[in-house]
Design a protein around this motif. Structure first.
Motif, mmCIF file in Angstrom:
data_model
loop_
_atom_site.group_PDB
_atom_site.id
_atom_site.type_symbol
_atom_site.label_atom_id
_atom_site.label_comp_id
_atom_site.label_asym_id
_atom_site.label_seq_id
_atom_site.Cartn_x
_atom_site.Cartn_y
_atom_site.Cartn_z
ATOM 1 N N ALA A 8 0.878 -1.165 0.000
ATOM 2 C CA ALA A 8 0.000 0.000 0.000
ATOM 3 C C ALA A 8 0.918 1.218 0.000
ATOM 4 O O ALA A 8 1.805 1.331 0.855
ATOM 5 C CB ALA A 8 -0.901 0.009 1.225
ATOM 6 N N VAL A 9 0.733 2.091 -0.979
ATOM 7 C CA VAL A 9 1.598 3.261 -1.124
ATOM 8 C C VAL A 9 0.722 4.512 -1.109
ATOM 9 O O VAL A 9 -0.289 4.582 -1.810
ATOM 10 C CB VAL A 9 2.430 3.188 -2.422
ATOM 11 C CG1 VAL A 9 3.297 4.427 -2.581
ATOM 12 C CG2 VAL A 9 3.290 1.929 -2.438
ATOM 13 N N VAL A 10 1.136 5.489 -0.314
ATOM 14 C CA VAL A 10 0.372 6.716 -0.126
ATOM 15 C C VAL A 10 1.229 7.901 -0.557
ATOM 16 O O VAL A 10 2.418 7.956 -0.248
ATOM 17 C CB VAL A 10 -0.017 6.898 1.352
ATOM 18 C CG1 VAL A 10 -0.885 8.126 1.537
ATOM 19 C CG2 VAL A 10 -0.693 5.661 1.902
ATOM 20 N N ALA A 11 0.602 8.841 -1.249
ATOM 21 C CA ALA A 11 1.271 10.094 -1.603
ATOM 22 C C ALA A 11 0.239 11.214 -1.568
ATOM 23 O O ALA A 11 -0.951 10.971 -1.764
ATOM 24 C CB ALA A 11 1.907 9.992 -2.985
ATOM 25 N N HIS A 12 0.703 12.418 -1.308
ATOM 26 C CA HIS A 12 -0.210 13.559 -1.362
ATOM 27 C C HIS A 12 -0.222 14.058 -2.801
ATOM 28 O O HIS A 12 0.821 14.378 -3.360
ATOM 29 C CB HIS A 12 0.227 14.670 -0.406
ATOM 30 C CG HIS A 12 -0.858 15.672 -0.194
ATOM 31 N ND1 HIS A 12 -1.922 15.418 0.642
ATOM 32 C CD2 HIS A 12 -1.084 16.883 -0.747
ATOM 33 C CE1 HIS A 12 -2.742 16.449 0.613
ATOM 34 N NE2 HIS A 12 -2.261 17.353 -0.229
ATOM 35 N N ASN A 13 -1.401 14.069 -3.394
ATOM 36 C CA ASN A 13 -1.567 14.372 -4.813
ATOM 37 C C ASN A 13 -0.938 13.272 -5.675
ATOM 38 O O ASN A 13 -0.452 13.521 -6.773
ATOM 39 C CB ASN A 13 -0.993 15.754 -5.165
ATOM 40 C CG ASN A 13 -1.708 16.397 -6.322
ATOM 41 O OD1 ASN A 13 -2.828 16.030 -6.664
ATOM 42 N ND2 ASN A 13 -1.059 17.354 -6.937
ATOM 43 N N GLY A 14 -0.979 12.061 -5.148
ATOM 44 C CA GLY A 14 -0.324 10.928 -5.784
ATOM 45 C C GLY A 14 -0.822 10.606 -7.180
ATOM 46 O O GLY A 14 -0.021 10.300 -8.063
ATOM 47 N N PHE A 15 -2.122 10.683 -7.395
ATOM 48 C CA PHE A 15 -2.646 10.294 -8.710
ATOM 49 C C PHE A 15 -2.307 11.316 -9.783
ATOM 50 O O PHE A 15 -2.182 10.959 -10.949
ATOM 51 C CB PHE A 15 -4.159 10.052 -8.640
ATOM 52 C CG PHE A 15 -4.503 8.811 -7.873
ATOM 53 C CD1 PHE A 15 -4.318 7.554 -8.434
ATOM 54 C CD2 PHE A 15 -4.987 8.899 -6.581
ATOM 55 C CE1 PHE A 15 -4.608 6.406 -7.714
ATOM 56 C CE2 PHE A 15 -5.289 7.753 -5.857
ATOM 57 C CZ PHE A 15 -5.100 6.502 -6.419
ATOM 58 N N SER A 16 -2.114 12.562 -9.389
ATOM 59 C CA SER A 16 -1.766 13.601 -10.354
ATOM 60 C C SER A 16 -0.262 13.781 -10.507
ATOM 61 O O SER A 16 0.196 14.262 -11.540
ATOM 62 C CB SER A 16 -2.376 14.943 -9.940
ATOM 63 O OG SER A 16 -3.767 14.871 -9.983
ATOM 64 N N PHE A 17 0.504 13.424 -9.474
ATOM 65 C CA PHE A 17 1.936 13.682 -9.550
ATOM 66 C C PHE A 17 2.802 12.459 -9.237
ATOM 67 O O PHE A 17 3.450 11.923 -10.127
ATOM 68 C CB PHE A 17 2.331 14.859 -8.639
ATOM 69 C CG PHE A 17 3.776 15.249 -8.782
ATOM 70 C CD1 PHE A 17 4.212 15.947 -9.894
ATOM 71 C CD2 PHE A 17 4.707 14.897 -7.819
ATOM 72 C CE1 PHE A 17 5.552 16.285 -10.052
ATOM 73 C CE2 PHE A 17 6.037 15.225 -7.950
ATOM 74 C CZ PHE A 17 6.463 15.929 -9.071
ATOM 75 N N ASP A 18 2.849 12.021 -7.995
ATOM 76 C CA ASP A 18 3.861 11.040 -7.583
ATOM 77 C C ASP A 18 3.752 9.695 -8.301
ATOM 78 O O ASP A 18 4.774 9.125 -8.700
ATOM 79 C CB ASP A 18 3.820 10.849 -6.062
ATOM 80 C CG ASP A 18 4.140 12.138 -5.342
ATOM 81 O OD1 ASP A 18 5.322 12.493 -5.236
ATOM 82 O OD2 ASP A 18 3.185 12.821 -4.905
ATOM 83 N N PHE A 19 2.554 9.176 -8.467
ATOM 84 C CA PHE A 19 2.426 7.876 -9.144
ATOM 85 C C PHE A 19 2.801 7.975 -10.621
ATOM 86 O O PHE A 19 3.529 7.112 -11.132
ATOM 87 C CB PHE A 19 1.031 7.289 -8.931
ATOM 88 C CG PHE A 19 0.665 7.103 -7.469
ATOM 89 C CD1 PHE A 19 1.609 6.717 -6.524
ATOM 90 C CD2 PHE A 19 -0.626 7.341 -7.035
ATOM 91 C CE1 PHE A 19 1.287 6.567 -5.179
ATOM 92 C CE2 PHE A 19 -0.970 7.193 -5.690
ATOM 93 C CZ PHE A 19 -0.013 6.811 -4.764
ATOM 94 N N PRO A 20 2.362 9.024 -11.353
ATOM 95 C CA PRO A 20 2.856 9.176 -12.731
ATOM 96 C C PRO A 20 4.368 9.429 -12.798
ATOM 97 O O PRO A 20 5.032 8.945 -13.726
ATOM 98 C CB PRO A 20 2.081 10.380 -13.265
ATOM 99 C CG PRO A 20 0.854 10.460 -12.430
ATOM 100 C CD PRO A 20 1.263 9.958 -11.070
ATOM 101 N N VAL A 21 4.909 10.172 -11.838
ATOM 102 C CA VAL A 21 6.355 10.402 -11.813
ATOM 103 C C VAL A 21 7.092 9.068 -11.687
ATOM 104 O O VAL A 21 8.051 8.797 -12.418
ATOM 105 C CB VAL A 21 6.744 11.372 -10.667
ATOM 106 C CG1 VAL A 21 8.242 11.298 -10.349
ATOM 107 C CG2 VAL A 21 6.346 12.793 -11.025
ATOM 108 N N LEU A 22 6.648 8.230 -10.777
ATOM 109 C CA LEU A 22 7.284 6.928 -10.614
ATOM 110 C C LEU A 22 7.167 6.100 -11.887
ATOM 111 O O LEU A 22 8.166 5.551 -12.377
ATOM 112 C CB LEU A 22 6.663 6.169 -9.433
ATOM 113 C CG LEU A 22 7.206 4.766 -9.197
ATOM 114 C CD1 LEU A 22 8.706 4.780 -8.915
ATOM 115 C CD2 LEU A 22 6.442 4.084 -8.067
#
Length: 161
Positions: free
Chosen positions: A84-98
């Motif tokens: 389970a991975v959590v990020a703030h604004n993850g769907f717009s930034f961190d997950f696409p960045v990864l």
């Protein structure tokens, strides 16, 4: 809800999502922070935009001798793959960045469960930290990831009641 997860945050060197220059990672197991990683990363060609340097303070001089993301990935992959991975604004930034950074290096994107504290709270990270008395050095990846972890833990406590 399980209180075991990884909170992540990335800083980028310029507008391309594959330009990670800092990784902040906080591992939480059963509601307790068990590990933190703060890793400077040399982006491709060590190229930065000045306006991004103004945001996070990371310069080409700081990352000149840092590992590239493909060298960092084996260290952080166990905290992400099948987790389970959590990020703030993850769907717009961190997950696409990864995903885009892994793609840039020809690395398969692993499966993981995605959660976003922005979607939960609908407020910016700095405001949430101010409202919840959470320490924040905004745009430092580790500080942002730590704040995200604290916010997600608070959320998990409210839904357990």
């Amino acid at each position: 809800m399980e209180r075991t997860f990884t909170a992540i945050d990335f800083e980028t060197a310029h507008g391309k999502r594959w330009s990670i220059c800092q990784v902040g990672l906080v591992r939480v197991e059963h509601g307790i922070i068990t590990n933190e990683l703060n890793i400077l990363v040399q982006p491709p060609k060590n190229y930065f935009w000045n306006n991004f340097i103004d945001i996070h303070g990371i310069t080409p001089q700081l990352t000149a001798n840092a590992p590239t993301f493909d060298q960092v990935w084996p260290v952080i992959e166990p905290f992400i793959k099948d987790q389970a991975v959590v990020a703030h604004n993850g769907f717009s930034f961190d997950f696409p960045v990864l995903a885009q950074t892994l793609g840039y290096f020809g690395i398969h994107v692993p499966d993981f469960e995605k959660h976003c504290t922005y979607q939960i709270y609908r407020k910016g990270l700095a405001l949430l930290c101010q409202l919840n008395d959470i320490s924040l050095n905004h745009h430092d990846a580790l500080s942002d990831a730590r704040a995200c972890a604290e916010l997600y833990l608070s959320y998990l406590m409210t839904i357990k009641k």
